[in-house]
Each structure stands twice: as structure tokens, then as C-alpha cells.
Write a protein that holds these residues in place. Structure first.
Motif, short mmCIF file in Angstrom:
data_model
loop_
_atom_site.label_atom_id
_atom_site.label_comp_id
_atom_site.label_asym_id
_atom_site.label_seq_id
_atom_site.Cartn_x
_atom_site.Cartn_y
_atom_site.Cartn_z
N VAL A 29 0.83 -1.20 0.00
CA VAL A 29 0.00 0.00 0.00
C VAL A 29 0.87 1.26 0.00
N THR A 30 2.04 1.16 0.63
CA THR A 30 2.94 2.31 0.70
C THR A 30 3.41 2.72 -0.70
N ILE A 31 3.81 1.74 -1.48
CA ILE A 31 4.30 2.04 -2.82
C ILE A 31 3.16 2.57 -3.69
N VAL A 32 2.00 1.91 -3.58
CA VAL A 32 0.86 2.30 -4.40
C VAL A 32 0.47 3.76 -4.12
N THR A 33 0.44 4.13 -2.84
CA THR A 33 0.04 5.50 -2.53
C THR A 33 1.13 6.49 -2.94
N LEU A 34 2.38 6.07 -2.82
CA LEU A 34 3.48 6.95 -3.25
C LEU A 34 3.36 7.23 -4.74
N VAL A 35 3.11 6.18 -5.51
CA VAL A 35 2.96 6.31 -6.96
C VAL A 35 1.76 7.20 -7.29
N TRP A 36 0.62 6.92 -6.63
CA TRP A 36 -0.59 7.66 -7.00
C TRP A 36 -0.62 9.08 -6.49
N THR A 85 -7.37 4.97 -6.94
CA THR A 85 -6.10 4.35 -6.55
C THR A 85 -6.32 2.88 -6.17
N THR A 86 -7.38 2.64 -5.41
CA THR A 86 -7.66 1.29 -4.94
C THR A 86 -8.03 0.36 -6.09
N LEU A 88 12.73 10.35 -3.32
CA LEU A 88 11.58 9.63 -2.79
C LEU A 88 11.08 8.59 -3.80
N MET A 89 11.04 8.98 -5.07
CA MET A 89 10.56 8.07 -6.10
C MET A 89 11.55 6.91 -6.30
N ALA A 90 12.84 7.22 -6.17
CA ALA A 90 13.84 6.15 -6.28
C ALA A 90 13.64 5.15 -5.14
N GLN A 91 13.25 5.68 -3.95
CA GLN A 91 12.96 4.80 -2.82
C GLN A 91 11.78 3.88 -3.15
N ALA A 92 10.76 4.45 -3.80
CA ALA A 92 9.60 3.64 -4.18
C ALA A 92 10.00 2.52 -5.13
N VAL A 93 10.81 2.87 -6.12
CA VAL A 93 11.25 1.86 -7.09
C VAL A 93 12.10 0.82 -6.38
N LEU A 117 3.28 3.68 -13.11
CA LEU A 117 4.56 3.05 -12.80
C LEU A 117 5.69 3.68 -13.61
N LEU A 118 5.42 3.92 -14.90
CA LEU A 118 6.45 4.54 -15.75
C LEU A 118 6.77 5.95 -15.26
#
Lengths: 310, 277
Positions: free
Chosen positions: A135-142, A181-182, B247-252, B30-31
Motif C-alpha cells: 500500500v505504501t508504494i501504491v500511494t506513493l505512486v498515485w 487508486t484502490t 523519494l521516487m527512487a525509494q519507491a522503485v 509506474l512509468l
């Protein structure tokens, strides 16, 4: 594991004729030994906290061990708590926003990708891949897609000379943004379940339909949909149970805001229990959530029992 | 996109176009994240639209290597996920064999009670469990992070079903040779159950790795954060000046291990989805 080896226990009775309707003493002992480790963990970490949670919900209790029996007072308080009512409303709203969309889109993807070509294998992998992210990555991305200051959507709107949209700080948009997002995150599971169901549909039904010159739409309505009805029901119930537990997305993306517009029940429990340390009150709220989810789980049980009958 | 079931060519193209759009919507976030992670932070400060064009740089990833907290979190996630997975596999296999293959009084009632546990959502036990772990002094420890995962009834359900479906003849030869029950289980049934073990293992690993709610309340010391909680904390403390690219690099960086696991074990995940339904 080695310590559980029970060399003497099994030997005597088993080589002789075993009567199926009575359990021999050695078999009973072995059976109990095999299930005991799990049962101990089960009782200690699931049953005991469940019961003590119900007990706790009848108390006014705080972090420092102060505790006083108050009966149903916490529950009465919850019924009159505007923020809790808002949280229940938000959660139901969120379920309505996500579950039908996940079901329909999951089915559509499964229908489109139910072929053995390499392309559909790649796309199946793509649509499921988001489900393995946390969920952390998903929210970071969104958040980086949605924020008005430099997000992906804002960039695309800027190309069209349109103003950015404050998805997460507008009370009307925050919950839908969490829902989108969900849906992106969770779409893989319903798709996979529907794909599994589609592969169970007998091939000769399709051959018969083709002989009758039935069109694509007619085949879908008369053969495919009736054959996967049970799966559709299971998908709906699983998703209702999952989405009622909305927490991380709302906590990380909006903190329940603005003005509690995206506050779900679980985040309410978290805030009351672990930020305000009003533990009895939080326990009462969690029991109400438990009841809601239990009803959904019973529906799933009935649905899956029906599947075996049919 | 090629061989669709329906004959109409026109519909084929609209369906393919719709599918293409859906795939784009799926991949775009994602991209976008990947592109942002490859940009210098000062370039992003001037505007994120610059992410669509070079120059790209790996400096954000180099910065992660100098940022030890992320490695602590990675290590914690690995220890906790492997611990829960090993524990669940042991407990579920033993219990599954007991429930499926051995007769003892009360067996069926106990099994139904365990299945009933499937309907207990974590939220309804978490307050009491937090109190209990606090009293035992287990917060901010690996034990505190691992134990709750061991109680999940799904593994017992899966293994019981699996052992039940195995033919009885498998064990009988071993019985006649006078092998003990544990030996029969260990030498004969367990090796046969490897596909189910793999499915259960990968499922447990993924869900533990991605768990957010329990580690969030149990691990309050940032040294004991798992990767999900750690990345969430840096996300919530994030100010634009800290470096968006970083921060984005951390996500990846944080999603790469789990995506690798996913690619390797894909077919067991698919099997698990079916079993779960």
C-alpha cells in the motif's frame, strides 16, 4: 520439528486391522500432537484477543491501564458520534465506488485476456502486477499522479492548457481519488478469479452456441454469464470484505481529510485507539466493523456452499 | 490482442483499442514513477514535466546506497516475512496432516472453529492484541512482528484440503514397514505436498511483506520499521525540498524485491488465487 517425532506411538495398533469408526488411543494422541502447536497459537493470538476485545469494548479504558466497566456506553456513544457516523458513511460510499467497478472491470479484462496468446499472458501479468505492491508504494505512486503541483494528471492537463485538479484536498474528490487508486491496486484479483472461472466453462457449450450462429453478445449473456454466476458472487463478497477494511490508502494519502471527507472506519479506530488512546471506545468501534464484515463473510459462506450444490 | 474469440473484425479492433488504453492506464503511473526517480532533484524542482525528456541520472539510486535506514527496513522485512512464512508452513503442515489424516475425538468441531477464524478480521482483534503484546514487552521486536502472522487459519485450511485429497495408498506401504506417524508424514506426505507448500509460502511471504497496519502500531522505533512502514514514514515526512526524485527512487527500490519474487513465483501465485476462492 525433530522433537515432535513420536516413534513408539504409532507402531502397535496400525499394522493390525484398524476399525474406521473408533479412534485408537495412539491415533488420538498423535492427532492431538500434530494439531496442538497451531491450536495454541490460534487460541493465544486470535481467540483470546477476540474475546478480550469484546470485553474491552464494555470498558472505559486508556493506555495506562485505567479501566472501568461501563456496559454498552461506548456503543451508545458511537451511535451519537458524528465523526464515527461519517466514517461509516464514507466506508459504505467507498465500497459502492470500488466493488462494482472492480467486478465489472475484472470481468471485462478476464473476457478479453482469456486466450493463450503471448500478448494476453503479458497483459495478465501487467494487470496483476500492481496487486503485489504494498500500500505504501501504491500511494506513493498515485500521489505523484494526482497532486496538483507537478503530478502526472496535472502535467497532462497543462498540455491541454487546463488547470490542475486538487484531487486530495477537495472534500468532494478525496474519496473518489482514493477509490481510483484502490481500483488500480486491486484489479488483479477479480481478473484472476474470473479467468479461473472462465476456464471451467465447458467447451461444448460454446461449440453448440457457434453451431446456432449465436453472436458474441448472445453467447456472453446466455452461456458465459450464467456459468460464472457463482464466481461473480464470490468476487463481490471478497471485495466487499476487503474494501470495508480500507486503511492505508486513506491514512497515507489524505489522513482522512479534508474535514473527515475520506475518513474510513479503520482509520477512525486507529486514531481513537492509537493516537487518543481511548482504547475501550476504539475496541467498540472495531466490534461494529467486525459485525459488518461477519455478515459479508456469512454471505460468502452461503454463496460457496451453493456453488458445491449446483 | 491477436486471437479473440469473437468473429467480428470490427469489434476485434475496438476491443483491442480499449484493452490497449486500459493497459496504458495501468502502466502509466509506474512509468511516471520510474521517470521521476531517474531525474536530478533540482531539475524536478523547476518542473516535473522535465521527467518526459532526458537527461536522466542514477544519482538518486546512488543516494539510497548512502542512506542506511532503507537497508535496515529491507532487512527487517526480509527477517519478518521469512520468519512468518517458515512458521506458517510448519504449523499448517502439521495441523493439516492431523486434521486430514488422523482421527481423534472433537476433530471436526475444532476444524470448523479454526475455519471460523477465517472470518475474523484483523481490525477486531488488533486493539486487544496490541495491549497484550505491550504487557508482554513484545513491541519493537522481531517476535512482536512475527507472532501475529502465525495465527492465520488459511494455511491450515489449504493444507488440510491438500492432504485429504492424497490417496491413502501412499501411506499404507510405510505403515506396513512400521514407520512412525511422524516419519510417514515427514518422508512421504510432506514431499508430495511441495506444490501446496510453495503456494502457501509465497502467499504468506507476500502478504507479510506488504502488511502495513500491524507493523505500523507495533514497531514505533524507526530501527524496527519494516519496509512498508519505513517508506510510508518518509513519504509522510516528505517536503518538496527533500528531493522528489530521491523519494521516487525509494519507491522503485522498495518495489523491486517484491516484483522479483512475483516474477519467479508467478505460477504459484495464480494457483493460490484459485485455492483462496
Amino acid at each position: 520439528m525433530e522433537a515432535l517425532d513420536i516413534p513408539a506411538a504409532g507402531r502397535e495398533a496400525d499394522v493390525t486391522v484398524r476399525r474406521p469408526w473408533t479412534a485408537s488411543a495412539s491415533e488420538t494422541r498423535a492427532g492431538l500432537l500434530f494439531v496442538a502447536p497451531y491450536l495454541a497459537v490460534f487460541c493465544l493470538l486470535l481467540v483470546y484477543p477476540l474475546l478480550s476485545g469484546i470485553w474491552l469494548s464494555l470498558h472505559k479504558a486508556d493506555l495506562f491501564g485505567g479501566s472501568r466497566f461501563v456496559g454498552a456506553e461506548n456503543y451508545v456513544r458511537l451511535l451519537h458520534d458524528d465523526i464515527f457516523r461519517q466514517a461509516v458513511w464514507n466506508t459504505c460510499n467507498f465500497v459502492i465506488l470500488t466493488v462494482p467497478a472492480l467486478t465489472v472491470a475484472g470481468l471485462a479484462l478476464a473476457l478479453a485476456l482469456n486466450t493463450s496468446s503471448r500478448w494476453s499472458a503479458v497483459l495478465r501479468g501487467l494487470f496483476f502486477s500492481s496487486s503485489v505492491l504494498s500500500v505504501t508504494i501504491v500511494t506513493l505512486v498515485w500521489r505523484m499522479v494526482l497532486i496538483p503541483d507537478g503530478g502526472l494528471v496535472a502535467n497532462l492537463l497543462a498540455l491541454l492548457h487546463l488547470p490542475a485538479i486538487p484531487f486530495l484536498s477537495d472534500a468532494r474528490l478525496a474519496l473518489p481519488a482514493v477509490a481510483i487508486t484502490t481500483i488500480w491496486w486491486c484489479i488483479g484479483l477479480p481478473m484472476m478469479l474470473f479467468l479461473a472461472a472462465l476456464q471451467q466453462v465447458p467447451k461444448d457449450l460454446y461449440e453448440a452456441a457457434a453451431l446456432d450462429n449465436a453472436g458474441w453478445w448472445r453467447t456472453l449473456r446466455r452461456i458465459t454469464l450464467p456459468s460464472i454466476r457463482r464466481t461473480a458472487l464470490v468476487v463481490v463478497v471478497i471485495e466487499v470484505i476487503l474494501q470495508f477494511q480500507l486503511f492505508g490508502q486513506a491514512q497515507i494519502m489524505t489522513l482522512g481529510g479534508p474535514n473527515n471527507a475520506s475518513l474510513p472506519i479503520v482509520l477512525f479506530i486507529y486514531q481513537i485507539g492509537f493516537q487518543r488512546w481511548d482504547i475501550g471506545y476504539a475496541a467498540a468501534a472495531s466490534e461494529i466493523l467486525f459485525c459488518i464484515i461477519l455478515v459479508a463473510a456469512m454471505a460468502q459462506f452461503l454463496a460457496s456452499r451453493g456453488r458445491e450444490d449446483g | 490482442m491477436t486471437a479473440m474469440r469473437n468473429p467480428g473484425r470490427g469489434r476485434n479492433w475496438t476491443a483491442a483499442a480499449a484493452l490497449g488504453l486500459a493497459a496504458l492506464a495501468m502502466a502509466a503511473p509506474l512509468l511516471w514513477t520510474l521517470l521521476l526517480s531517474l531525474k536530478a532533484n533540482d531539475a524536478l524542482l523547476r518542473g516535473t514535466a522535465s521527467a518526459f525528456a532526458p537527461p536522466y541520472t542514477l544519482e538518486n539510486y546512488a543516494d539510497i546506497l548512502g542512506h542506511s535506514a532503507v537497508f535496515f527496513w529491507l532487512l527487517n522485512s526480509t527477517i519478518v516475512s521469512l520468519g512468518v512464512t517458515a512458521g506458517v508452513l510448519c504449523l499448517s503442515s502439521l495441523a493439516g496432516y492431523g486434521f486430514a489424516r488422523l482421527r481423534f475425538p472433537g476433530r471436526d468441531i475444532v476444524f470448523v472453529l479454526v475455519l471460523f477464524g477465517l472470518a475474523i478480521p484483523e481490525q477486531s482483534v488488533i486493539i486487544a492484541r496490541h495491549q497484550m503484546f505491550g504487557a508482554l514487552g513484545l513491541h519493537n521486536s522481531y517476535g512482536g512482528l512475527i507472532f501475529p502472522g502465525l495465527a492465520a487459519p488459511f494455511g491450515v485450511f489449504l493444507m488440510t484440503q491438500y492432504f485429504r485429497a492424497m490417496p491413502k495408498e501412499l501411506e499404507e506401504a510405510a505403515w506396513l514397514d512400521g514407520a512412525s506417524r511422524f516419519k510417514t508424514f515427514w518422508r512421504i506426505l510432506l514431499p508430495q505436498s511441495l506444490p501446496a507448500q510453495a503456494t502457501l509460502g509465497i502467499f504468506t511471504f507476500l502478504s507479510t511483506w506488504n502488511d502495513y497496519w500491524w507493523p505500523l502500531i507495533s514497531a514505533t522505533n524507526s530501527r524496527m520499521y519494516t519496509l512498508t512502514v519505513g517508506v510510508a514514514s518518509s513519504q509522510m515526512n516528505f517536503a518538496q525540498t527533500n528531493g522528489l526524485g530521491f523519494l521516487m527512487a525509494q519507491a522503485v527500490f522498495a518495489s523491486v524485491p517484491i516484483l522479483i519474487v512475483y516474477v519467479i513465483f508467478q505460477r504459484y501465485i495464480v494457483a493460490g488465487v484459485r485455492a483462496a476462492a
